[in-house]
Design a protein around this motif. Structure first.
Motif, PDB file in Angstrom:
ATOM      1  N   ALA A   1       0.854  -1.184   0.000  1.00  0.00           N
ATOM      2  CA  ALA A   1       0.000   0.000   0.000  1.00  0.00           C
ATOM      3  C   ALA A   1       0.895   1.240   0.000  1.00  0.00           C
ATOM      4  O   ALA A   1       2.006   1.209   0.536  1.00  0.00           O
ATOM      5  N   PRO A   2       0.441   2.352  -0.585  1.00  0.00           N
ATOM      6  CA  PRO A   2       1.266   3.572  -0.636  1.00  0.00           C
ATOM      7  C   PRO A   2       1.714   4.026   0.742  1.00  0.00           C
ATOM      8  O   PRO A   2       0.917   4.141   1.672  1.00  0.00           O
ATOM      9  N   GLY A   3       3.017   4.258   0.884  1.00  0.00           N
ATOM     10  CA  GLY A   3       3.560   4.748   2.146  1.00  0.00           C
ATOM     11  C   GLY A   3       3.639   3.703   3.239  1.00  0.00           C
ATOM     12  O   GLY A   3       3.903   4.032   4.397  1.00  0.00           O
ATOM     13  N   ARG A   4       3.444   2.439   2.887  1.00  0.00           N
ATOM     14  CA  ARG A   4       3.425   1.380   3.891  1.00  0.00           C
ATOM     15  C   ARG A   4       4.532   0.361   3.608  1.00  0.00           C
ATOM     16  O   ARG A   4       5.067   0.271   2.505  1.00  0.00           O
ATOM     17  N   PHE A   5       4.845  -0.446   4.652  1.00  0.00           N
ATOM     18  CA  PHE A   5       5.908  -1.438   4.517  1.00  0.00           C
ATOM     19  C   PHE A   5       5.442  -2.835   4.911  1.00  0.00           C
ATOM     20  O   PHE A   5       6.072  -3.826   4.540  1.00  0.00           O
ATOM     21  N   THR A   6       4.335  -2.949   5.639  1.00  0.00           N
ATOM     22  CA  THR A   6       3.935  -4.262   6.165  1.00  0.00           C
ATOM     23  C   THR A   6       2.544  -4.688   5.720  1.00  0.00           C
ATOM     24  O   THR A   6       2.018  -5.674   6.230  1.00  0.00           O
ATOM     25  N   ILE A   7       1.960  -3.997   4.760  1.00  0.00           N
ATOM     26  CA  ILE A   7       0.600  -4.333   4.340  1.00  0.00           C
ATOM     27  C   ILE A   7       0.444  -4.024   2.854  1.00  0.00           C
ATOM     28  O   ILE A   7       1.013  -3.047   2.351  1.00  0.00           O
ATOM     29  N   THR A   8      -0.289  -4.883   2.153  1.00  0.00           N
ATOM     30  CA  THR A   8      -0.511  -4.663   0.728  1.00  0.00           C
ATOM     31  C   THR A   8      -1.787  -3.850   0.504  1.00  0.00           C
ATOM     32  O   THR A   8      -2.595  -3.666   1.412  1.00  0.00           O
ATOM     33  N   ARG A   9      -1.953  -3.390  -0.722  1.00  0.00           N
ATOM     34  CA  ARG A   9      -3.136  -2.579  -1.046  1.00  0.00           C
ATOM     35  C   ARG A   9      -4.428  -3.345  -0.759  1.00  0.00           C
ATOM     36  O   ARG A   9      -5.394  -2.783  -0.245  1.00  0.00           O
ATOM     37  N   ASP A  10      -4.437  -4.619  -1.107  1.00  0.00           N
ATOM     38  CA  ASP A  10      -5.659  -5.420  -0.969  1.00  0.00           C
ATOM     39  C   ASP A  10      -6.004  -5.720   0.486  1.00  0.00           C
ATOM     40  O   ASP A  10      -7.127  -6.149   0.777  1.00  0.00           O
ATOM     41  N   ALA A  11      -5.051  -5.516   1.400  1.00  0.00           N
ATOM     42  CA  ALA A  11      -5.276  -5.863   2.806  1.00  0.00           C
ATOM     43  C   ALA A  11      -5.619  -4.650   3.672  1.00  0.00           C
ATOM     44  O   ALA A  11      -5.688  -4.776   4.889  1.00  0.00           O
ATOM     45  N   MET A  12      -5.840  -3.505   3.045  1.00  0.00           N
ATOM     46  CA  MET A  12      -6.198  -2.310   3.813  1.00  0.00           C
ATOM     47  C   MET A  12      -7.588  -2.471   4.430  1.00  0.00           C
ATOM     48  O   MET A  12      -8.462  -3.131   3.880  1.00  0.00           O
ATOM     49  N   MET A  13      -7.783  -1.837   5.586  1.00  0.00           N
ATOM     50  CA  MET A  13      -9.060  -1.946   6.283  1.00  0.00           C
ATOM     51  C   MET A  13     -10.156  -1.232   5.497  1.00  0.00           C
ATOM     52  O   MET A  13     -10.009  -0.054   5.148  1.00  0.00           O
ATOM     53  N   PRO A  14     -11.273  -1.911   5.226  1.00  0.00           N
ATOM     54  CA  PRO A  14     -12.378  -1.276   4.493  1.00  0.00           C
ATOM     55  C   PRO A  14     -12.963  -0.108   5.277  1.00  0.00           C
ATOM     56  O   PRO A  14     -13.043  -0.143   6.514  1.00  0.00           O
ATOM     57  N   ARG A  15     -13.384   0.883   4.560  1.00  0.00           N
ATOM     58  CA  ARG A  15     -13.906   2.108   5.178  1.00  0.00           C
ATOM     59  C   ARG A  15     -15.109   1.819   6.068  1.00  0.00           C
ATOM     60  O   ARG A  15     -15.192   2.299   7.201  1.00  0.00           O
ATOM     61  N   ASP A  16     -16.064   1.064   5.569  1.00  0.00           N
ATOM     62  CA  ASP A  16     -17.285   0.801   6.333  1.00  0.00           C
ATOM     63  C   ASP A  16     -16.986   0.059   7.634  1.00  0.00           C
ATOM     64  O   ASP A  16     -17.593   0.344   8.671  1.00  0.00           O
ATOM     65  N   LEU A  17     -16.043  -0.877   7.574  1.00  0.00           N
ATOM     66  CA  LEU A  17     -15.689  -1.620   8.776  1.00  0.00           C
ATOM     67  C   LEU A  17     -15.013  -0.701   9.784  1.00  0.00           C
ATOM     68  O   LEU A  17     -15.274  -0.802  10.993  1.00  0.00           O
ATOM     69  N   TYR A  18     -14.156   0.193   9.308  1.00  0.00           N
ATOM     70  CA  TYR A  18     -13.499   1.133  10.207  1.00  0.00           C
ATOM     71  C   TYR A  18     -14.532   2.008  10.916  1.00  0.00           C
ATOM     72  O   TYR A  18     -14.480   2.199  12.135  1.00  0.00           O
ATOM     73  N   LEU A  19     -15.463   2.566  10.171  1.00  0.00           N
ATOM     74  CA  LEU A  19     -16.480   3.438  10.770  1.00  0.00           C
ATOM     75  C   LEU A  19     -17.345   2.677  11.771  1.00  0.00           C
ATOM     76  O   LEU A  19     -17.744   3.226  12.807  1.00  0.00           O
ATOM     77  N   GLN A  20     -17.600   1.421  11.473  1.00  0.00           N
ATOM     78  CA  GLN A  20     -18.382   0.596  12.410  1.00  0.00           C
ATOM     79  C   GLN A  20     -17.631   0.433  13.729  1.00  0.00           C
ATOM     80  O   GLN A  20     -18.222   0.568  14.816  1.00  0.00           O
ATOM     81  N   LYS A  21     -16.328   0.158  13.662  1.00  0.00           N
ATOM     82  CA  LYS A  21     -15.525  -0.009  14.875  1.00  0.00           C
ATOM     83  C   LYS A  21     -15.462   1.289  15.683  1.00  0.00           C
ATOM     84  O   LYS A  21     -15.484   1.273  16.918  1.00  0.00           O
ATOM     85  N   VAL A  22     -15.388   2.417  14.990  1.00  0.00           N
ATOM     86  CA  VAL A  22     -15.346   3.703  15.681  1.00  0.00           C
ATOM     87  C   VAL A  22     -16.635   3.929  16.461  1.00  0.00           C
ATOM     88  O   VAL A  22     -16.616   4.334  17.638  1.00  0.00           O
TER      89      VAL A  22
END
Length: 579
Positions: free
Chosen positions: A533-554
């Motif tokens: 993923a852009p600017g990252r070293f330990t995670i790929t683009r496809d493994a980024m946290m989905p927006r809807d799931l993030y908002l649900q956790k918040v």
């Protein structure tokens, strides 16, 4: 006249252009001078154009003698052929008809006129088209001058009737106008007023900050004087003097501490000169030890603070004394100290290898004037109460030189009863530098060794994740951690699971998705570094946290905090103001 002679050497033709183009005189004489009047006119224009473009060969203004007209014309035609690689207007061809009847060359001359006209068009119109294309390209390139927060064609056009506040960046206000700035004019770059709507424009009553005195602690190593001076000048310009106790500059092993020059700018400057480099972490601690103010503001030596930058930070510290308040960091180009660009809203957080990253987890952080929470801090620029800082026992004296202080700061503030906020109304331009532009070396092995110490204190139950991403740290010497563990227990800090469940939802989501772009084995990222993923070293683009799931956790976290109350009772709705 010599140029006309070069092209139109016809029998008995005079070299005077007035005679050649005149309609006076006998008809026969005029025909002998030029069998076709349009031909003469077009040819004369052609010659003029060739001469202007430098394609006509230089000839003597003296007329050739009657004894050698053919030789002069032939030589001239040869030079023409070499210059143009063309036989369209061959003088030798015209001379060949010298003794022929005039009517025999009329047809050839007419054809010559057609070619001359075509050549003239080719010479004139491409130049015109090129000029139009250049003008159009200039329009597309747009304004050339950076006025600070906008662009214009020239510095004089920057203000647009708004006065000095709109004359920044590449320009500076001089007298009654906006003028280009020289490389180092002794002035700090005036930033644009880019505070979001809703931010107080002025703090006329400072009584709410009564009792607060700020010690600015600025450790530095090998900074350019222009940057160091500009940082202090901007603080002096945009900071109410009654709020400042002192500016503490900690020179970490510099050959020249710049004490004389800094003190000339303000009587509130204090300089701590460390003869040999101790590293950023210990330099900060030296500054805190000397500080007399009850609020510490850590600053870096390559920043430009903006209007009313300090008051919003102090308000957050007043509301909750255990708050670490960060400004919104705008960007100054590492190639242009006078540039200033507004940054988008972000939060700071960490990967499982302890690398600091910025994130916009909801993919749509709103531009807001309200403070919001951040899982981490960059560690270089923030405000915090001095007694709270000392209570947390910052920093680990076993960490050397550079790296790790921001992670320790984050873990201690969040997990030991405090919180980290970003305050958009406080804006500071920061010169972000890549390793090639950093004025001092950073030992990567020492950074990893610092991370290793922190991991063994703060990631005890999740140590395997760190070592998978930093396998080189496994066999590094830790040193004595006894005092750190004891202090951790005294602070009654929460564990890492609490932090993952309540603070950094992305870090928890990535636990079973982390990978390494280079190491061999099961942790190798599929597709290698190209898939990160852009600017990252330990995670790929496809493994980024989905927006809807993030908002649900918040939302789940905010509801839980609302029920639990306690130290986090004022936190709901601060995560992302657009919610």
């Amino acid at each position: 006249s010599s140029s006309f002679h070069w092209v139109l050497t016809l029998p008995n033709m005079e070299r005077n252009p007035k005679n050649m183009l005149s309609s006076s005189g006998s008809r026969g004489s005029q025909q002998r001078r030029c069998p076709s009047y349009p031909c003469c006119f077009v040819s004369s224009l052609l010659v003029t154009e060739l001469t202007m473009q430098g394609l006509a060969p230089a000839t003597s203004s003296a007329a050739p003698t009657a004894a050698a007209p053919a030789a002069a014309a032939t030589a001239t035609a040869t030079r023409t052929a070499q210059a143009k690689h063309s036989t369209t207007l061959s003088s030798s061809h015209l001379l060949a008809s010298r003794n022929r009847p005039l009517r025999r060359i009329t047809t050839s001359t007419s054809a010559l006129c057609i070619f001359a006209a075509l050549l003239l068009l080719l010479l004139l119109f491409p130049a015109s088209a090129a000029a139009e294309a250049e003008a159009e390209a200039e329009k597309k390139r747009g304004p050339k001058v950076n006025c600070g927060g906008h662009y214009a064609s020239t510095c004089r056009a920057c203000p647009q009737g708004n006065g000095p506040d709109w004359c920044n960046g590449d320009c500076v206000w001089k007298g009654d106008g906006c003028a280009p700035r020289v490389e180092d004019d002794g002035l700090f770059p005036m930033p644009p007023d880019n505070r979001p709507k809703g931010c107080p424009r002025n703090y006329t009553d400072l009584s709410e900050f009564k009792g607060l005195k700020v010690s600015v602690v600025l450790p530095w190593l090998k900074e350019k004087w222009m940057h160091l001076r500009g940082t202090l000048q901007a603080m002096l310009h945009f900071t109410p003097d009654e709020l400042i106790e002192e500016f503490i500059f900690v020179s970490d092993g510099n050959e020249d501490s710049m004490e004389k020059e800094l003190k000339e700018l303000s009587p509130k400057v204090k300089v701590i000169d460390i003869p040999e480099r101790q590293g950023l972490i210990r330099a900060k601690m030296k500054g805190v030890e000397a500080a007399k103010g009850n609020v510490i503001v850590f600053m870096e030596g390559h920043c430009i603070v903006n209007r009313q930058w300090l008051q919003p930070l102090l308000r957050r510290v007043l509301e909750n004394p255990r708050t670490l308040a960060m400004p919104a960091l705008d960007t100054i180009s590492q190639d242009n100290w006078h540039s200033y660009h507004t940054s988008d809203p972000v939060i700071w957080r960490y990967e499982w290898n302890m690398n600091l990253v910025v994130s916009n987890p909801a993919r749509k952080l709103a531009t807001t004037s309200k403070a919001y929470l951040s899982p981490g801090t960059s560690g270089g620029i923030f405000a915090i109460r001095r007694d709270w800082f000392l209570h947390l026992g910052l920093f680990d004296v076993g960490m050397l030189e550079w790296g790790g202080d921001h992670f320790e700061l984050t873990m201690k503030v969040w997990r030991c009863g405090g919180r980290i906020e970003i305050v958009p109304c406080s804006r500071i331009g920061h010169l972000f530098r890549d390793p090639d532009h950093r004025p001092y070396p950073v030992k990567v092995d020492q950074v990893v060794a610092n991370y290793n110490r922190l991991a063994n204190v703060w990631l005890k139950d999740h140590l395997s994740y760190f070592y998978r991403m930093k396998p080189e740290a496994r066999h590094m010497e830790l040193g004595d951690l006894t005092a750190l563990h004891e202090h951790h227990e005294q602070l009654k800090c929460k564990d890492m699971s609490w932090y993952l469940e309540n603070i950094d939802h992305e870090m928890k989501y990535e636990m079973d998705k982390i990978c390494h772009p280079y190491i061999r084995g099961p942790d190798l990222c599929e597709g290698g570094a190209k898939k990160l993923a852009p600017g990252r070293f330990t995670i790929t683009r496809d493994a980024m946290m989905p927006r809807d799931l993030y908002l649900q956790k918040v939302k789940e976290t905010e509801a839980r905090w609302a029920e639990e109350g306690g130290v986090h009772e004022k936190m709901p709705h601060l995560w992302h103001p657009e919610l």
